[in-house]
Design a protein around this motif. Structure first.
Motif, mmCIF file in Angstrom:
data_model
loop_
_atom_site.group_PDB
_atom_site.id
_atom_site.type_symbol
_atom_site.label_atom_id
_atom_site.label_comp_id
_atom_site.label_asym_id
_atom_site.label_seq_id
_atom_site.Cartn_x
_atom_site.Cartn_y
_atom_site.Cartn_z
ATOM 1 N N GLN A 117 0.811 -1.212 0.000
ATOM 2 C CA GLN A 117 0.000 0.000 0.000
ATOM 3 C C GLN A 117 0.845 1.263 0.000
ATOM 4 O OE1 GLN A 117 -3.817 -0.814 2.659
ATOM 5 N NE2 GLN A 117 -1.983 -1.414 3.771
ATOM 6 N N LEU A 118 2.103 1.151 0.421
ATOM 7 C CA LEU A 118 2.947 2.308 0.642
ATOM 8 C C LEU A 118 4.017 2.424 -0.444
ATOM 9 C CD1 LEU A 118 3.421 1.692 4.456
ATOM 10 C CD2 LEU A 118 1.929 3.414 3.405
ATOM 11 N N ARG A 119 4.334 3.646 -0.806
ATOM 12 C CA ARG A 119 5.390 3.890 -1.791
ATOM 13 C C ARG A 119 6.738 3.953 -1.086
ATOM 14 N NH1 ARG A 119 5.178 8.757 -5.195
ATOM 15 N NH2 ARG A 119 6.754 7.566 -6.311
ATOM 16 N N GLU A 120 7.722 3.234 -1.663
ATOM 17 C CA GLU A 120 9.074 3.200 -1.127
ATOM 18 C C GLU A 120 10.084 3.215 -2.268
ATOM 19 O OE1 GLU A 120 9.854 0.232 1.995
ATOM 20 O OE2 GLU A 120 7.832 -0.516 1.599
ATOM 21 N N THR A 121 11.347 3.354 -1.902
ATOM 22 C CA THR A 121 12.404 3.256 -2.909
ATOM 23 C C THR A 121 12.664 1.809 -3.293
ATOM 24 O OG1 THR A 121 14.091 3.183 -1.193
ATOM 25 C CG2 THR A 121 13.553 5.349 -2.105
ATOM 26 N N ASN A 122 12.393 0.877 -2.356
ATOM 27 C CA ASN A 122 12.760 -0.525 -2.592
ATOM 28 C C ASN A 122 11.770 -1.427 -1.862
ATOM 29 O OD1 ASN A 122 14.013 -2.951 -3.082
ATOM 30 N ND2 ASN A 122 15.795 -2.554 -1.791
ATOM 31 N N ASP A 123 11.019 -2.228 -2.608
ATOM 32 C CA ASP A 123 10.100 -3.191 -2.002
ATOM 33 C C ASP A 123 10.752 -4.567 -1.800
ATOM 34 O OD1 ASP A 123 7.846 -1.512 -1.798
ATOM 35 O OD2 ASP A 123 7.396 -1.798 -3.923
ATOM 36 N N ALA A 124 11.927 -4.780 -2.374
ATOM 37 C CA ALA A 124 12.558 -6.099 -2.323
ATOM 38 C C ALA A 124 13.134 -6.430 -0.950
ATOM 39 C CB ALA A 124 13.665 -6.193 -3.377
ATOM 40 N N ASN A 125 13.325 -5.409 -0.097
ATOM 41 C CA ASN A 125 13.916 -5.654 1.231
ATOM 42 C C ASN A 125 12.871 -5.580 2.343
ATOM 43 O OD1 ASN A 125 13.403 -2.935 1.286
ATOM 44 N ND2 ASN A 125 15.530 -2.287 1.549
ATOM 45 N N ASN A 126 11.612 -5.821 2.011
ATOM 46 C CA ASN A 126 10.540 -5.732 3.000
ATOM 47 C C ASN A 126 10.327 -7.031 3.775
ATOM 48 O OD1 ASN A 126 10.185 -3.192 1.941
ATOM 49 N ND2 ASN A 126 7.979 -3.350 1.758
ATOM 50 N N VAL A 127 11.204 -8.007 3.592
ATOM 51 C CA VAL A 127 11.044 -9.304 4.235
ATOM 52 C C VAL A 127 12.260 -9.608 5.109
ATOM 53 C CG1 VAL A 127 10.660 -11.775 3.871
ATOM 54 C CG2 VAL A 127 9.736 -10.122 2.236
ATOM 55 N N SER A 128 12.001 -10.063 6.330
ATOM 56 C CA SER A 128 13.073 -10.605 7.169
ATOM 57 C C SER A 128 12.706 -12.033 7.561
ATOM 58 C CB SER A 128 13.281 -9.757 8.428
ATOM 59 O OG SER A 128 12.201 -9.912 9.329
ATOM 60 N N ARG A 129 13.703 -12.904 7.617
ATOM 61 C CA ARG A 129 13.476 -14.298 7.993
ATOM 62 C C ARG A 129 14.473 -14.698 9.077
ATOM 63 N NH1 ARG A 129 13.339 -14.332 2.397
ATOM 64 N NH2 ARG A 129 11.254 -14.584 1.516
ATOM 65 N N THR A 130 13.962 -15.379 10.068
ATOM 66 C CA THR A 130 14.784 -15.830 11.188
ATOM 67 C C THR A 130 14.635 -17.335 11.320
ATOM 68 O OG1 THR A 130 14.314 -13.732 12.316
ATOM 69 C CG2 THR A 130 15.266 -15.513 13.633
ATOM 70 N N ARG A 131 15.745 -18.055 11.198
ATOM 71 C CA ARG A 131 15.702 -19.516 11.302
ATOM 72 C C ARG A 131 15.661 -19.898 12.773
ATOM 73 N NH1 ARG A 131 18.721 -23.756 7.378
ATOM 74 N NH2 ARG A 131 18.829 -25.585 8.741
ATOM 75 N N ILE A 132 14.708 -20.755 13.131
ATOM 76 C CA ILE A 132 14.494 -21.112 14.534
ATOM 77 C C ILE A 132 14.353 -22.622 14.684
ATOM 78 C CG2 ILE A 132 13.353 -18.910 15.063
ATOM 79 C CD1 ILE A 132 10.666 -20.397 14.866
ATOM 80 N N ARG A 133 14.586 -23.085 15.915
ATOM 81 C CA ARG A 133 14.341 -24.489 16.250
ATOM 82 C C ARG A 133 13.334 -24.536 17.396
ATOM 83 N NH1 ARG A 133 16.802 -29.278 15.416
ATOM 84 N NH2 ARG A 133 18.677 -28.296 14.561
ATOM 85 N N LEU A 134 12.230 -25.246 17.158
ATOM 86 C CA LEU A 134 11.221 -25.468 18.184
ATOM 87 C C LEU A 134 11.435 -26.841 18.806
ATOM 88 C CD1 LEU A 134 7.946 -24.178 16.459
ATOM 89 C CD2 LEU A 134 8.994 -23.232 18.523
#
Length: 276
Positions: free
Chosen positions: A235-252
């Motif tokens: 919905q929002l305008r930005e310079t870069n949409d490709a860096n809008n994701v973060s992933r954290t590897r976890i062990r349950l």
């Protein structure tokens, strides 16, 4: 008596001077000034931290965590509320506001945002602001999404409900960025003032906040990736949409969770094209 020739000569001299000034400034006579370059934000979510498994009444287990969203762009992420037409669709127009994003122009051409110098701006509808009963203040709706996916195939195993936040300046970036204000600007969560994140600042979400979790119902012990997407509906305008994701590897493992080394195979979901 007034000399008509001198009057015409003075008028002609003034006109020539105006033309010369316009040409020197890069604007032809009769044309509007060229649009200023835009100072756009760039939202970047942090990896999750302070992870823990929490059990609620009734035995419902959930993964709680803290995270943040930084603005590394050249302009602020700024949304201001307007009385709308029931933008959340619940039949009550009093508990929501239409959200408009304000994008500033680089008026002095220095490539950095300054509220005293950069006054021109454009605006467009960018979503909805709602009153959040659990937090007892106003949120920008659908600001983030959370889910748990398998680390190797990207299969989704759990998804959080749509996540909304009061978007504000809570933490400064170090080292400082050009245009980063020394004091916070976005400090209100009401239906009147704008919400947003200034250049070089971050909005921080603690693990104790209501809604700051992903349910663990049916999620077995194993290695997963906790994924956060900022502005998932684009919905929002930005310079870069490709860096809008973060992933954290976890062990349950039972009631324990920890971050583990390694990557995540899941690709980012394709962004929805922003409206014109």
């Amino acid at each position: 008596m007034f000399d008509m020739r001198r009057g015409r000569l003075a008028a002609l001299t003034t006109a020539v001077a105006l033309v010369a000034a316009a040409v020197a400034g890069g604007t032809a006579v009769g044309e509007a000034p060229a649009p200023r370059p835009e100072l756009l934000p760039d939202l970047v979510p942090a990896r999750a931290y302070e992870l823990r498994v929490h059990e609620r009444r009734g035995g419902r287990r959930e993964l709680r965590f803290a995270t943040a969203v930084f603005n590394r762009g050249t302009g602020p992420m700024e949304m201001y509320p307007m009385r709308g037409n029931d933008c959340d669709g619940d039949g009550n127009p009093r508990n929501d506001r239409l959200a408009k994003q304000r994008v500033y122009g680089d008026d002095n051409g220095d490539g950095r945002f300054d509220r005293l110098d950069d006054e021109t701006s454009t605006a467009r509808v960018a979503g909805c602001m709602i009153f959040h009963r659990a937090h007892d203040h106003w949120h920008f709706d659908d600001f983030a999404s959370y889910r748990i996916v398998t680390h190797d195939t990207g299969q989704v195993v759990s998804v959080a409900n749509k996540v909304s936040f009061c978007v504000e300046d809570l933490e400064e970036l170090e080292p400082r960025l050009r245009g980063q204000p020394r004091v916070s600007y976005f400090d209100f969560c009401d239906p009147v003032h704008p919400q947003g994140i200034s250049v070089g600042w971050a909005d921080v979400y603690s693990a104790d906040l209501p809604g700051q979790f992903v349910p663990l119902r049916g999620v077995r012990d194993g290695v997963y990736c906790l994924e956060m997407v900022t502005d998932p509906a684009n919905q929002l305008r930005e310079t870069n949409d490709a860096n809008n994701v973060s992933r954290t590897r976890i062990r349950l493992r039972g009631d324990a969770v920890r971050r583990v080394a390694g990557g995540c195979a899941a690709p980012a979901p394709a962004p929805v094209p922003a409206p014109a």
